[in-house]
Scaffold this motif. Structure first.
Motif, PDB file in Angstrom:
ATOM      1  N   SER A  63       0.822  -1.214   0.000  1.00  0.00           N
ATOM      2  CA  SER A  63       0.000   0.000   0.000  1.00  0.00           C
ATOM      3  C   SER A  63       0.855   1.263   0.000  1.00  0.00           C
ATOM      4  N   GLY A  64       1.942   1.277   0.753  1.00  0.00           N
ATOM      5  CA  GLY A  64       2.792   2.470   0.816  1.00  0.00           C
ATOM      6  C   GLY A  64       3.446   2.813  -0.503  1.00  0.00           C
ATOM      7  N   ILE A  65       4.060   1.822  -1.107  1.00  0.00           N
ATOM      8  CA  ILE A  65       4.700   2.063  -2.409  1.00  0.00           C
ATOM      9  C   ILE A  65       3.644   2.372  -3.462  1.00  0.00           C
ATOM     10  N   GLY A  66       2.506   1.666  -3.381  1.00  0.00           N
ATOM     11  CA  GLY A  66       1.413   1.929  -4.324  1.00  0.00           C
ATOM     12  C   GLY A  66       0.896   3.350  -4.225  1.00  0.00           C
ATOM     13  N   ILE A  67       0.762   3.863  -3.008  1.00  0.00           N
ATOM     14  CA  ILE A  67       0.309   5.243  -2.811  1.00  0.00           C
ATOM     15  C   ILE A  67       1.266   6.221  -3.469  1.00  0.00           C
ATOM     16  N   ALA A  68       2.548   6.021  -3.222  1.00  0.00           N
ATOM     17  CA  ALA A  68       3.552   6.923  -3.799  1.00  0.00           C
ATOM     18  C   ALA A  68       3.539   6.861  -5.326  1.00  0.00           C
ATOM     19  N   LEU A  69       3.446   5.660  -5.875  1.00  0.00           N
ATOM     20  CA  LEU A  69       3.442   5.529  -7.342  1.00  0.00           C
ATOM     21  C   LEU A  69       2.168   6.090  -7.968  1.00  0.00           C
ATOM     22  N   ILE A  70       1.030   5.881  -7.326  1.00  0.00           N
ATOM     23  CA  ILE A  70      -0.228   6.435  -7.843  1.00  0.00           C
ATOM     24  C   ILE A  70      -0.187   7.953  -7.808  1.00  0.00           C
ATOM     25  N   ALA A  71       0.372   8.515  -6.754  1.00  0.00           N
ATOM     26  CA  ALA A  71       0.516   9.975  -6.689  1.00  0.00           C
ATOM     27  C   ALA A  71       1.404  10.464  -7.828  1.00  0.00           C
ATOM     28  N   MET A  92       6.476  10.569   4.280  1.00  0.00           N
ATOM     29  CA  MET A  92       6.425   9.833   5.541  1.00  0.00           C
ATOM     30  C   MET A  92       6.049   8.369   5.303  1.00  0.00           C
ATOM     31  N   ILE A  93       5.138   8.131   4.368  1.00  0.00           N
ATOM     32  CA  ILE A  93       4.756   6.757   4.044  1.00  0.00           C
ATOM     33  C   ILE A  93       5.952   6.006   3.473  1.00  0.00           C
ATOM     34  N   VAL A  94       6.640   6.614   2.531  1.00  0.00           N
ATOM     35  CA  VAL A  94       7.821   5.982   1.931  1.00  0.00           C
ATOM     36  C   VAL A  94       8.889   5.753   2.997  1.00  0.00           C
ATOM     37  N   SER A  95       9.074   6.711   3.893  1.00  0.00           N
ATOM     38  CA  SER A  95      10.039   6.543   4.991  1.00  0.00           C
ATOM     39  C   SER A  95       9.658   5.363   5.868  1.00  0.00           C
ATOM     40  N   GLY A  96       8.384   5.219   6.142  1.00  0.00           N
ATOM     41  CA  GLY A  96       7.924   4.086   6.939  1.00  0.00           C
ATOM     42  C   GLY A  96       8.214   2.755   6.276  1.00  0.00           C
ATOM     43  N   VAL A  97       8.007   2.683   4.971  1.00  0.00           N
ATOM     44  CA  VAL A  97       8.312   1.460   4.224  1.00  0.00           C
ATOM     45  C   VAL A  97       9.812   1.173   4.289  1.00  0.00           C
ATOM     46  N   LEU A  98      10.633   2.209   4.160  1.00  0.00           N
ATOM     47  CA  LEU A  98      12.081   2.019   4.255  1.00  0.00           C
ATOM     48  C   LEU A  98      12.493   1.537   5.643  1.00  0.00           C
TER      49      LEU A  98
END
Length: 109
Positions: A63-71, A92-98
């Motif tokens: 979901s996190g990577i998907g959100i960033a890519l959709i944006a 922040m979402i991408v940072s959380g995934v990292l």
């Protein structure tokens, strides 16, 4: 292989979500087929990923990577704007995934 499966799931979900607007509420055939095929592919490969990785980690990454890519797709192709708050939130979402990927002991590397 689980990382390849997850990548395929994410890309398929991004493609399906990107085609959702073009489907015009499923009234246009080709974009509607892309949506259905994309989501079927995404969930199939997501299920393969869950064979070896914990569901919480997989879902957070998917979901996190998907959100960033959709944006990114919305900004590049649909001419949608992102304000500072949106960019900070996505960051922040991408940072959380990292953090999950690099520091969590529950992720199989």
């Amino acid at each position: 292989m689980h990382w390849v499966y997850l990548l395929i799931a994410i890309v398929a979900e991004v493609i399906a979500t990107s085609a959702l607007k073009a489907s015009a509420e499923f009234t246009r055939l080709i974009p509607s087929v892309v949506v259905v095929a994309g989501y079927l592919t995404a969930f199939y490969f997501l299920s393969l990923t869950l064979r070896t990785l914990p569901v919480a980690i997989v879902y957070a990454m998917w979901s996190g990577i998907g959100i960033a890519l959709i944006a990114l797709v919305g900004w590049l192709f649909l001419k949608q704007s992102l304000d500072a708050a949106a960019l900070i939130g996505i960051g922040m979402i991408v940072s959380g995934v990292l953090v999950l990927n690099v520091f969590s002991k529950t992720v199989a590397h």
